[in-house]
Motif scaffolding. Sequence first.
Motif, PDB file in Angstrom:
ATOM      1  N   UNK A  57       0.864  -1.181   0.000  1.00  0.00           N
ATOM      2  CA  UNK A  57       0.000   0.000   0.000  1.00  0.00           C
ATOM      3  C   UNK A  57       0.899   1.230   0.000  1.00  0.00           C
ATOM      4  N   UNK A  58       0.641   2.199  -0.843  1.00  0.00           N
ATOM      5  CA  UNK A  58       1.426   3.428  -0.866  1.00  0.00           C
ATOM      6  C   UNK A  58       1.207   4.203   0.430  1.00  0.00           C
ATOM      7  N   UNK A  59       2.234   4.951   0.909  1.00  0.00           N
ATOM      8  CA  UNK A  59       2.118   5.589   2.226  1.00  0.00           C
ATOM      9  C   UNK A  59       1.189   6.802   2.252  1.00  0.00           C
ATOM     10  N   UNK A  60       1.191   7.630   1.201  1.00  0.00           N
ATOM     11  CA  UNK A  60       0.448   8.890   1.279  1.00  0.00           C
ATOM     12  C   UNK A  60      -1.038   8.708   1.539  1.00  0.00           C
ATOM     13  N   UNK A  61      -1.691   7.756   0.880  1.00  0.00           N
ATOM     14  CA  UNK A  61      -3.127   7.594   1.153  1.00  0.00           C
ATOM     15  C   UNK A  61      -3.436   7.137   2.584  1.00  0.00           C
ATOM     16  N   UNK A  62      -2.427   6.591   3.278  1.00  0.00           N
ATOM     17  CA  UNK A  62      -2.679   6.126   4.639  1.00  0.00           C
ATOM     18  C   UNK A  62      -2.776   7.276   5.640  1.00  0.00           C
ATOM     19  N   UNK A  63      -2.175   8.424   5.337  1.00  0.00           N
ATOM     20  CA  UNK A  63      -2.163   9.548   6.263  1.00  0.00           C
ATOM     21  C   UNK A  63      -3.577  10.073   6.481  1.00  0.00           C
ATOM     22  N   UNK A  97      -2.810  -9.232  10.825  1.00  0.00           N
ATOM     23  CA  UNK A  97      -2.815  -9.731   9.441  1.00  0.00           C
ATOM     24  C   UNK A  97      -3.173  -8.577   8.523  1.00  0.00           C
ATOM     25  N   UNK A  98      -2.335  -8.342   7.523  1.00  0.00           N
ATOM     26  CA  UNK A  98      -2.611  -7.346   6.481  1.00  0.00           C
ATOM     27  C   UNK A  98      -2.573  -8.096   5.163  1.00  0.00           C
ATOM     28  N   UNK A  99      -3.717  -8.147   4.501  1.00  0.00           N
ATOM     29  CA  UNK A  99      -3.803  -8.970   3.305  1.00  0.00           C
ATOM     30  C   UNK A  99      -3.644 -10.428   3.704  1.00  0.00           C
ATOM     31  N   UNK A 100      -2.695 -11.100   3.095  1.00  0.00           N
ATOM     32  CA  UNK A 100      -2.439 -12.501   3.425  1.00  0.00           C
ATOM     33  C   UNK A 100      -1.173 -12.654   4.266  1.00  0.00           C
ATOM     34  N   UNK A 101      -0.596 -11.549   4.697  1.00  0.00           N
ATOM     35  CA  UNK A 101       0.702 -11.615   5.377  1.00  0.00           C
ATOM     36  C   UNK A 101       0.535 -11.402   6.879  1.00  0.00           C
ATOM     37  N   UNK A 102       1.255 -12.199   7.688  1.00  0.00           N
ATOM     38  CA  UNK A 102       1.174 -12.121   9.143  1.00  0.00           C
ATOM     39  C   UNK A 102       2.304 -11.236   9.679  1.00  0.00           C
TER      40      UNK A 102
END
Length: 746
Positions: A57-63, A97-102
């Motif tokens: 996920x790109x960082x800017x949209x998370x802000x 869990x984010x997506x399929x990653x732990x």
Amino acid sequence: MKTITSLPGQVVDLTNCAREPIHIPGSIQPHGVLFTLHEPSLTVAQVSANTADVLGIEPEPLLGRPLDGLLDEGALGLLAEALRSERPQENNPFPVTVGARAFDGIVHRHLGATFLELEPVRNVEEEGAWPLQRLLQRAISRLQAAKSLRELCDTATTEVRRLTGFERVTVYRFDAEDNGEVLSEDKLEGLDAYLGLHYPSSDIPQQARRLYVLNWLRIIPDRDYRPAPILPNLRPDTQQPLDLSFSVLRSVSPIHVEYMRNLGLRASMSISLVHGERLWGLISCGNHSSPRYLPYALRAACELIGRITSQLIGVMEEFEKLELRKKLRGHQERLVGAMRAEEEEALAGLVKPPGDLLALAGASGAAVFSEGRCWTVGRVPSGEAMTGLVAWLRETVKEGLFHTKALSGLYPPAEAFKDVASGLLAVSLPKPVPDYVLWFRPEIIQTVNWGGDPTKPVEREGQELRLHPRRSFELWKEVVRSTSLPWTPTELEAAADLRRYAIEVDLGHQVIREQKAVQARDDLVAVVSHDLKNPLGIIHLQVGFILRALPLDREGPWRRIQNSADRIQRATERMNNLIRDLLDLAKIEAGRFAVEPMPEELESLLEECLEIFKPLAEQKRLSITQKASHPEARVLADRERLFQVLSNLIGNAIKFTPEGGSIQLTGETEGKVVRFAVKDTGTGIPEEQLPNLFNRYWQAKERAREGTGLGLYIAKGIIEAHGGKLWVESQVGSGSTFFFTLPRVA
């Protein structure tokens, strides 16, 4: 790499690193991601720039976005539960869990910011390896079974290496100057040995040491990482850099990265060993061949080993101190007993059991200086050398306890006797000219094996000085001279205790000497009162008979006999007065001065006093008057002693008031007291003399031959024995007024 251009005369070395703001690097190591959050909405305030690589996920949209769209519901619940605690870090790690990653979720608060760090879950346990819990239990059991500090350190290195798989694990201890020494090592076969090497304090700047105390574990999985910046670079709420002191992903100083490269390390991990609030040492882990990533749970197990090792180090050191204290206590008790047995000079007793004095501080020689005399035991400098040393101590050292293992570095003349006194431990006893007990230790020539030359942290390239960590870690030997073995904290404590006991014993001796002096004074008073006063009374009486028996003869030989008899009589009167003053002085100082107050009429006292002194005043053409504000008032007074006071005050007023002047005696009621005043128009008393006026034997220089200097001191004692007080107000050229108070009869 940092480049520093030096100014003329400026010293540039690794101490400049101490000013590097390593707690606010503005970036993280990119093997995880970092968020700061607004509470309670849990919206993102700042984020690391590597979220696309780790989370996709790109960082800017998370802000400004809430986490509920990023984390799963279970992780959000665990995060909210952790944040309800004052110490949310106690809930770390929790599964995310984010997506399929732990990921391991790691949360903490610091300086008003809420941090969430996510590290990918990694499994480093090899096939067939024991579970982490069992490995940790075995490690703790072995640590607790260690019988010595060396065995404890060896166990810690072995177990941490077994848990982590690092190629090298060492235990590194710091000395009083923060230089490090490798006490224990477990390493991959074929690597160079670091065991026994020393490293200078400049290798670890002070601000890094502070962070080691705050954070028990610090890992750098790959020195060749590319830092991930924090977005935005300043906190939105304070416009200040983000303090990452407690962040597990905090980026590393470029200088430290270069240090790792020079040391040949690709990955490192350090576990703090803390005793009290001081960084005692480190368990230092290193990988030379490849990066080394460890999951949070495994790092937490290593931190637990570090904490248990720290506690056991503290227990072992305290046990060693306790055993040494027990050993030294016997020496101390014998030394104190020897001081108490001395009737005159307490410190002289310290050399009576010479072995105890040396053993108390583990010294090869000792000296005692007291009242200008010196006693020595063992190997000591010459008398002249010690006289100079004591003079230097009295002038330079203000502490009650002083110690050094390198005396010549502080006192250059000590280089001449370094073979017997490179080390000095000194205690002083507080006196106008301090007494000293000194212990000496000889020079111990040491060869210190450094891991590289510690004196060359800076290299010159062209016109610039480049600040960098040492490039060479090859064995570099230094021969250390003019130093002794250091004094241990327990030895310093024993010396401080001996100082305290010596002060107590010396004070006890002073009390005994003062008691003897008081007894001698009392004996003298008895002699004066009986053996002198009685004969003087007889002389005075017989002279009176002679004067009365002589015929009146104004010109002949009988007149000369009469004059001689008059002089004898006046001399005996002066001697009687002096004896009386000395007796009063002795009683006042012994606290045995007594008065017998009775109710007396104020006006009667003043009139009688005026009647006594009026003839003396008129002889000098002085006017003398008396006045009572309430003539009927009565005071509690010992009539004879009161006239002794007034005799002194009025006599002084007559003596120091010029002809034509006046003297006024008054008594005024003021509540429960009567205030008396003797006011004159004499020469007055200079201001600088007023504080000493009532001291015994004190006289102004111009009046030094006019009395004993006891009159006002005794007058003050008489008034205070009545429960009153005596004071003076004076102005040069205008006269003086002496006041005193006596209790008023209700």
